[in-house]
Design a protein around this motif. Sequence first.
Motif, PDB file in Angstrom:
ATOM      1  N   UNK A   1      22.717  17.777 -33.268  1.00  0.00           N
ATOM      2  CA  UNK A   1      22.941  16.471 -33.272  1.00  0.00           C
ATOM      3  C   UNK A   1      22.078  15.391 -32.194  1.00  0.00           C
ATOM      4  N   UNK A   2      21.122  16.030 -31.513  1.00  0.00           N
ATOM      5  CA  UNK A   2      20.515  15.468 -31.126  1.00  0.00           C
ATOM      6  C   UNK A   2      18.636  14.593 -32.036  1.00  0.00           C
ATOM      7  N   UNK A   3      19.138  15.677 -32.971  1.00  0.00           N
ATOM      8  CA  UNK A   3      18.022  15.696 -33.605  1.00  0.00           C
ATOM      9  C   UNK A   3      17.824  14.640 -34.463  1.00  0.00           C
ATOM     10  N   UNK A   4      19.501  14.772 -34.582  1.00  0.00           N
ATOM     11  CA  UNK A   4      20.604  13.866 -35.741  1.00  0.00           C
ATOM     12  C   UNK A   4      20.650  12.202 -35.361  1.00  0.00           C
ATOM     13  N   UNK A   5      20.903  12.082 -33.900  1.00  0.00           N
ATOM     14  CA  UNK A   5      20.546  11.193 -33.427  1.00  0.00           C
ATOM     15  C   UNK A   5      18.830  10.575 -33.405  1.00  0.00           C
TER      16      UNK A   5
END
Length: 545
Positions: free
Chosen positions: A491-495
């Motif tokens: 989720x952090x990478x996608x953000x």
Amino acid sequence: MVAGLVLSVTGYTIYQSAEGYLIERFLKQQEQGVKTIASFIDGDFHSDISLLKDENLKDNQLFNRYQQALDNYIAVDKDYHFVYTLFINEQNRSLRYALLPSSVSNNPKAKLAKNIFTGKELMPDDFFFDHVFNLIDQAKTTSNDHSSSSILHVDGSGTISFGLIVNRNKQPTGIVVIEVSNRQIDRMKQDLFRSMLVTIGLLFISLLLASIIFAHKITRPFEKLTDAIERLINNELDFQLSLSDFGGFSYTAKQFNLMLLKLKVSRNELIGTNKAFSRFVPHKVLKLISPNGIQTTKLGECIEKEMTILFCDIRGFTQLSESMKPKESFAFINRYLNVMVPVINKHGGTVDKYMGDGIMALFPNSPDNALNAAVGMNHALSKYNQKLQTKGLPIVKIGLGLHTGRMMLGTVGTSSRMDVTVISDTVNAAARIEALTKTFQSSILISEELRIKLNQFNKRELRFIATCFVQGKAQPMTIYEVFSNDTISLRNEKLENQQGMIDAWHHYKNGDTDRAITIYQKLMEKSPLDKAQLALIEVVQNGRL
């Protein structure tokens, strides 16, 4: 009221009869009294009383005994009784006092109280005298030793009783008189009246109590039956009437209980039938069309409402079903739906249609509910897949597409067979968005229209994917991915990749495909688990959007 009137008339009639009987019996008692006194007095001595001097009277034992007898008789009720004897002179047709009670001079209420003494002549009284001498004449013609009679005085002052005193030759030498004041008669009447009142009162109370008891026995079954009918009107069937409460009406209670039993059986059958049919009828959708109930739903009835549409489809189901028998395919789909549908219902949605392995659901209240349902469905599927893996079975992957807009919801078909359907390009758009989940390798995709109307959902778990044309839409739609079900690191990478994806898409739309591909490649190298980057590269290279 009628019973009370009848009782009053009857009581008055009985009182009149009882009063006549009472007076008649009293007169007979008085007549018997004078006869007893007359038989007690020596006729010869009585005729000689007038020859005795006053001082001799006081010392004469026989005189005193007779006077004591008179005293004893009036002692019972000296206020109303007066007893005395008279000398008879038939030739002169005159009467004189003979024996008097010793208390006469002290009795101011007595009729003959003033200046009474033995030998004094009575004042003429035709009514009184006629009865005395008639009795004497009657005695001469009968064999009765002591003739007697009792009468009511003509002036209404009371009763008078006469009893002849006779000598040894059976000749009358005097007469005993008992006078009873009318107040005594009135007192007896009053006593009788009070007794009658008490008797009638007790009788009335008894009749009233009896009627109440009887009425209670009659009305109680009907009250019980009325209560039972009210419970029946309120759809209560789980009870029975007690036969003991109905007495002679127990047959009615039996028939009512039999009716209850049949109604209960019919209701259970109807409930079972309704439950069976309800599985084929979208009640929540119908309630939107007809709030007053399904019974009022008419063909062609419709409403326009803004809602969110959710489409869900199993990816690769065709390949999965090829290895299954038809029965196994249906069992597989039903197990899968038993996992998905409760999540939809939990978040306020309702399934409008099952389309093979696909689901179409409506969310009439809030776009947040629809998106939370989609995330919840992915979460529930993850747990379900863990169970499948432990059994060595292939896991299930799904794609979810959501869109919000106004739509027409109504009934179509014929009067004998109707169905509920949604007519709107919103439905088509949602279906196309769900199809794009395969293209962009995403689990959940939503439209820009839905994203704008989110109020509570965390928008940091959304990211821009692309702007593309979908079938049925003249204008391109902006599509967003929902990655709430990914791991925290992903989720952090996608953000972090969000801005780069926006830039790459702008380059692509401006015709710089190479630059866009380069950016997507760098993002893919940075986040190899972000499969959407590879999908976007293929889309851009092929120019499919």
